[in-house]
Design an enzyme around this catalytic site. Structure first.
Site, PDB file in Angstrom:
ATOM      1  N   SER A 176       0.835  -1.195   0.000  1.00 48.04           N
ATOM      2  CA  SER A 176       0.000   0.000   0.000  1.00 48.04           C
ATOM      3  C   SER A 176       0.881   1.262   0.000  1.00 48.04           C
ATOM      4  CB  SER A 176      -0.958  -0.064   1.187  1.00 48.04           C
ATOM      5  OG  SER A 176      -2.011   0.839   1.001  1.00 48.04           O
ATOM      6  N   ASP A 284      -9.383  -5.174  -5.174  1.00 46.90           N
ATOM      7  CA  ASP A 284      -8.744  -3.979  -4.634  1.00 46.90           C
ATOM      8  C   ASP A 284      -9.129  -2.780  -5.501  1.00 46.90           C
ATOM      9  OD1 ASP A 284      -7.081  -1.973  -3.725  1.00 46.90           O
ATOM     10  OD2 ASP A 284      -5.255  -3.199  -3.732  1.00 46.90           O
ATOM     11  N   HIS A 314      -7.648  -5.564  -0.824  1.00 49.64           N
ATOM     12  CA  HIS A 314      -6.494  -4.750  -0.432  1.00 49.64           C
ATOM     13  C   HIS A 314      -5.977  -5.252   0.922  1.00 49.64           C
ATOM     14  CE1 HIS A 314      -3.948  -1.257  -0.938  1.00 49.64           C
ATOM     15  NE2 HIS A 314      -4.123  -0.936   0.332  1.00 49.64           N
TER      16      HIS A 314
END
Ligand SMILES: *[C@@H]1O[C@H](CO)[C@@H](O)[C@H](O)[C@H]1NC(C)=O
Ligand SMILES: *[C@@H]1O[C@H](CO)[C@@H](O)[C@H](O)[C@H]1NC(C)=O
Length: 343
Positions: A176, A284, A314
């Site tokens: 991320s 995601d 995610h």
């Protein structure tokens, strides 16, 4: 082969099928971060502190890995957690790892990240350096990139790592926001002459990128099982960017955010930019941006690999109960060994 698709058996569903345990964890994480974000762009750190569970460093090995915390610069509280596998080996690769959390949340000693790094250290095996970089909005762009890069310089100039850690075989990894950070640090590193350190691989796990445009995946993938939503990412980018000049708006087409957009840096001439893996989850919301990043790397002439996890959300790999989490960690191990043996 540049693209690898992992287990697509669950792909046809419109929402991910997740164990109850994972769904509860996701709901908790979303609630905690949402309630600590104030509308004025600040974060209620005192509230967060109560709910961000920490793991202390453990000098006695757990799962074959011992940990300690190493200070880099006390004036900005820059430090890292060091994970050292105890199994005998005279040449271990080094993974410099950046945790996720939108640049605003979580730390190197957050329990979930302590556990993930321990798994990398044990399974690859590798010496893992998990960087505790400064967070937004208290410290905005480019503090995070500066901190990441300064840790590389520190590793190059000091003897902070054990004897058998080989910093000529150094990998950058993150998920991320941590993957966005790892990318920027890789770029800086490829323009810099270290004494010994050499970055030979980048593992960008579901990197946090964006832009002014709303992509299809951003519009269609939201709801309770998703950590990422447009409302949340807009808030995070605002907290990250320097405040705009008088009369101007925040612009998400910043080079750091729309990394492969029209204002992208030109990396085609950076011969030292490392081989890169981009990991993408089919559930995601950020996947469209991640695929563009992969395509931009290829267009720039870089060695790049796309690993698709069609049924994953995610941040899936921080949940050890998902089999795909273990798959990803062993795939990263294969990538590390391949890159090391190429040299
Ligand atoms: C952001 O980058 C993408 C390419 O990845 C581009 O299509 C888009 O136009 C960019 N956004 C803007 C508004 O410049
Ligand atoms: C360190 O790693 C590099 C890259 O994998 C390798 O070429 C070199 O032989 C290693 N050095 C030692 C001392 O093992």
């Amino acid at each position: 082969m540049d693209t690898l698709v992992m287990d697509s058996t669950r792909k046809s569903q419109s929402s991910p099928s997740l164990p109850l345990k994972t769904r509860i964890a996701l709901a908790l994480l979303s609630t905690v971060t949402d309630t600590s974000r104030r509308s004025d762009g600040t974060i209620n750190r005192r509230l967060l502190k109560l709910l961000d569970f920490k793991a202390p460093a453990k000098p006695n090995p757990i799962n074959g890995v011992k940990t300690s915390d190493v200070t880099v610069d006390p004036s900005r509280n820059l430090w890292f957690r060091l994970f050292v596998p105890t199994q005998a080996s005279d040449d271990l690769p080094v993974i410099v790892f950046f945790h996720g959390g939108g640049f605003a949340f979580l730390n190197a000693d957050t329990m979930a990240y302590d556990a993930v790094c321990r798994r990398f250290a044990c399974k690859v095996p590798a010496v893992v350096v998990s960087v505790n970089y400064r967070l937004t909005p208290e410290h905005r762009f480019p503090s995070q990139y500066d901190d990441g890069f300064d840790v590389l310089k520190f590793l190059d100039e000091t003897k902070a790592l054990p004897e058998n850690a080989n910093i000529s075989g150094c990998f950058l990894a993150g998920d991320s926001a941590g993957a966005n950070l790892a990318h920027q640090v890789a770029k800086r590193a490829s323009e810099f002459k270290f004494r010994q350190l050499k970055v030979i691989g980048l593992v960008a796990i579901q990197p946090f990128f964006g832009g002014e445009e709303r992509t299809e995946s951003e519009k269609s993938l939201c709801g309770s099982q998703h950590l990422v939503s447009i409302e949340r990412t807009d808030w995070l980018w605002k907290a990250f960017l320097p405040p705009p000049e008088e009369g101007k708006e925040y612009d998400r087409d910043h080079e750091a955010i729309n990394v492969s957009g029209p204002r992208a840096a030109d990396i085609s001439g950076l011969a030292e930019f490392p081989a890169t893996v981009v990991v993408v989850g089919g559930f995601d919301a950020l996947q469209d941006w991640q695929r563009r990043y992969f395509e931009w790397l290829k267009r720039s002439g870089k060695e790049a690999y796309l690993w698709e996890y069609p049924s994953m959300i995610h941040a899936f790999y921080v949940f050890p109960e998902l089999p795909e989490s273990g798959q990803l960690i062993s795939q990263v191990g294969d990538f590390v060994h391949d890159q090391c043996s190429k040299l």
